[in-house]
Design an enzyme around this catalytic site. Structure first.
Site, short mmCIF file in Angstrom:
data_model
loop_
_atom_site.label_atom_id
_atom_site.label_comp_id
_atom_site.label_asym_id
_atom_site.label_seq_id
_atom_site.Cartn_x
_atom_site.Cartn_y
_atom_site.Cartn_z
N LYS A 1 0.83 -1.20 0.00
CA LYS A 1 0.00 0.00 0.00
C LYS A 1 0.87 1.25 0.00
CE LYS A 1 -2.21 1.15 3.84
NZ LYS A 1 -1.90 2.56 4.22
N GLY B 1 -5.30 8.58 5.76
CA GLY B 1 -4.36 9.64 6.09
C GLY B 1 -3.36 9.86 4.97
N SER C 1 5.65 10.96 9.12
CA SER C 1 6.55 10.93 7.96
C SER C 1 5.82 11.29 6.68
CB SER C 1 7.17 9.54 7.82
OG SER C 1 6.18 8.57 7.51
N ASP D 1 3.87 0.65 12.93
CA ASP D 1 2.75 -0.17 12.48
C ASP D 1 2.91 -1.64 12.86
OD1 ASP D 1 1.33 1.94 11.46
OD2 ASP D 1 2.01 1.67 9.40
N LYS E 1 -3.66 7.39 14.75
CA LYS E 1 -3.93 6.55 13.57
C LYS E 1 -5.44 6.41 13.40
CE LYS E 1 0.35 5.44 12.38
NZ LYS E 1 0.93 5.64 11.04
N ARG F 1 -4.28 3.56 18.81
CA ARG F 1 -3.86 2.16 18.90
C ARG F 1 -3.24 1.83 20.25
NH1 ARG F 1 -1.22 1.51 12.91
NH2 ARG F 1 -3.19 1.66 11.76
N ARG G 1 -5.37 -2.60 11.13
CA ARG G 1 -4.26 -3.30 11.78
C ARG G 1 -4.68 -3.91 13.12
NH1 ARG G 1 -0.66 -2.51 8.02
NH2 ARG G 1 -0.34 -0.43 7.14
N LYS H 1 -9.17 -1.51 4.10
CA LYS H 1 -8.30 -0.34 3.98
C LYS H 1 -6.96 -0.71 3.37
CE LYS H 1 -6.19 3.43 6.60
NZ LYS H 1 -6.52 4.45 5.59
#
Length: 433
Positions: free
Chosen positions: A23, A80, A156, A300, A327, A331, A376, A401
Site C-alpha cells: 500500500k 491519512g 513521515s 505499524d 492513527k 492504537r 491493523r 483499507k
C-alpha cells in the site's frame, strides 16, 4: 460485520499466501506517476487494490474530469496517506480548486505541519473548520519552493508529501527536519522511488534537498506488503505453522521488513530455501525471555508484536509509538483495552509506548473484540483464535483499507471465519464444516 474465528484443525504445514501489493509503494506511485503524466483509472496488477488506493484514484480522476473553474469536492474517507499526499499534489496544480475532507476521525488527525510548509512554498491552502485539521480548501498554483523547516516528529507522510512534489517547484526544495523523524524508512522509501524515476535527492540526517526536475516514467517493481506480512509472522508464531509468502522480497525498500528480525526473537525464522519467489516462515523454539524495542521506525508493527508477546508469555516494552495515538484509532489505548479482555494487563508508557510485565487477571468469558475501525487492530486480533477458539471481532470489514483478502487468506490456511453479525452461534457453522 462481526466475525467469529476458529483455528485450523491441524498444524499449518504448507500454508501459502500471496500478499496484497504494498500500500505504501502504491500510494506514492499514484502521485509520482501522475506528476510524470501517467494516470491510473483503477487498481491493476501493479497497484495495490485497497481502500486507500481507490480513494486516491477516484479523487485524481474527479479532478481531471472536472469542469474548469469549478470547485471539486473530494472525500478520502479514512485515508491519512491520501489526505496528506493529495493535499500537496493538488496544491501544485495551477487553476485547480478543491475541497478535501474525510471521516470525522480523519479530520482529527493533524495537518498543520504540512499546510504550514506548503504555504511557505507559496501554496494557497485554507482550513474550512478547525485550525490545523481537515477539511481543507486548496487553490492550486505554481509553487516557488526554496527552503522550509517542518516538524518531523508527527508524521513521515508530511515529509513524503512535500518531497514528491518538490521537483516541480520553481526553485526545487530543501526540507529541514525539525526533530528526529518518525517512521524514517517511509521517507527513505519515498526518496528511493523518486531516484528510480530520475530525480537525484540529496540527504543529510536532518536535511533533504530536491532539485527542480521532471520524473521519468517507470514500471514499478512489484513488492508484496511487508506491513501486512507482520500478521502472518504472528500467525506462524502462535500456531507453530509453516507459511510461504509468495511475493515478499527479502531485499525490499519497505521499512517494515524489520518484522523479520523482530519475530526472529519470537520463534519465527525466515527462509528462502526451496522458495522460488518470496519467503517461508518457519517455527523455531528460540524465543526471547523479554522483548524491549524502539519502534520509532516501525510503529505499524506494534499491534502484531504486542498481541504475539501477550499470548506466548514474553514481557515487553515498546517505545517510539507516539504516532499510534493518531492513527485510524488510538492504537495505544486500543491494544491495552483488547488485551485486557484476555487477561493481559498492558499499560501505556506515557504517550509514547506500551509495556507488559507479565501481569494477568482471570477472564470469565470468551472475548468479543472490537476492531476500533482500524485494519491493523482487526488483523492483529484474529490470530488470538489459535489460543481462544471462537473469539469474535466486531468491525471486521475495516481490513479493506489495506488487505481486502485477509479473511479469505485466513480461511485458505485452515482457519474458520464465520459471519455472526446476525447473532448466529459459531458452533452451528463449526458443526457443518
Amino acid at each position: 460485520m462481526k466475525y467469529a474465528i476458529l483455528p485450523p484443525g491441524e498444524l499449518i504445514e504448507d500454508g501459502v499466501v500471496t500478499l496484497p501489493l504494498s500500500k505504501s509503494i502504491s500510494t506514492r506511485m499514484l502521485i509520482l506517476d501522475a506528476l510524470a503524466g501517467v494516470n491510473h483509472d483503477a487498481p491493476h496488477d501493479v497497484l495495490a487494490d485497497c481502500d486507500d488506493t481507490r480513494v486516491m484514484i477516484e479523487a485524481m480522476k474527479a479532478v481531471r474530469e472536472a469542469t474548469p473553474g469549478k470547485c471539486v469536492n473530494v472525500d478520502v474517507q479514512s485515508s491519512g496517506a491520501a489526505l496528506r499526499f493529495l493535499t500537496a499534489y493538488f496544491a501544485i496544480q495551477p487553476g485547480l480548486e478543491v475541497e478535501i475532507t474525510g471521516t470525522s476521525r480523519l479530520c482529527e488527525r493533524p495537518m498543520e505541519p504540512l499546510v504550514a510548509a506548503l504555504r511557505r512554498c507559496g501554496a494557497q491552502v485554507d482550513y474550512l473548520e478547525n485550525e490545523g485539521y481537515a477539511p481543507l480548501k486548496i487553490r492550486g498554483c505554481a509553487l516557488v519552493g526554496g527552503e522550509v523547516t517542518i516538524d518531523a516528529t508527527v508524521s513521515s507522510q508530511f515529509i513524503s508529501a512535500l518531497l514528491m512534489i518538490a521537483p516541480y517547484m520553481t526553485m526545487g526544495l530543501t526540507v529541514n527536519l525539525g526533530g528526529e523523524p518518525v517512521s524514517l524508512p517511509y521517507i527513505l522509501m519515498t526518496i528511493e522511488m523518486m531516484r528510480q524515476r530520475g530525480v537525484e535527492v540529496s540527504r543529510e540526517p536532518l536535511r533533504i534537498s530536491v532539485p527542480s526536475a521532471d520524473y521519468s516514467t517507470l514500471d514499478q517493481p512489484l513488492e508484496g506488503d511487508w506491513s501486512a506480512a507482520a500478521f502472518w509472522f504472528e500467525v506462524s508464531a502462535l500456531s507453530a505453522g509453516w507459511i510461504t509468502l509468495t511475493n515478499l522480497p527479502e531485499n525490499s525498500i519497505q521499512g517494515d521488513r524489520a518484522a523479520a528480525k523482530y519475530f526472529d526473537c519470537l520463534g519465527v525464522t525466515l527462509s528462502t530455501d526451496d522458495v522460488e519467489t518470496g519467503v517461508q516462515l518457519c517455527p523455531s523454539p528460540e524465543i526471547y525471555g523479554r522483548l524491549d524495542l524502539d519502534l520509532t521506525d516501525n510503529p505499524d508493527l506494534a499491534p502484531a508484536l504486542a498481541v504475539t508477546c501477550c499470548l506466548i508469555g514474553v514481557p515487553f516494552k515498546f517505545v517510539g509509538l507516539a504516532t499510534l495515538a493518531t492513527k485510524e484509532c488510538d492504537r495505544l489505548a486500543a491494544i491495552c483495552e483488547e488485551m485486557d479482555k484476555i487477561g493481559r494487563v498492558v499499560e501505556k508508557v506515557r504517550d509514547f509506548g506500551l509495556e507488559w510485565e507479565g501481569k494477568t487477571h482471570p477472564v470469565a468469558a470468551l472475548p468479543g473484540f472490537s476492531a476500533h475501525a482500524d485494519h491493523r487492530m482487526a488483523m492483529a486480533l484474529a490470530p488470538v483464535a489459535v489460543y481462544l477458539p471462537g473469539i469474535t471481532i466486531d468491525g471486521a470489514e475495516c481490513v479493506t483499507k489495506s488487505y481486502p483478502r485477509y479473511w479469505d487468506d485466513l480461511r485458505a490456511v485452515g482457519f474458520q471465519v464465520v459471519d455472526v453479525t446476525s447473532g448466529d452461534a459459531v458452533q452451528e457453522e463449526e458443526g457443518q464444516a
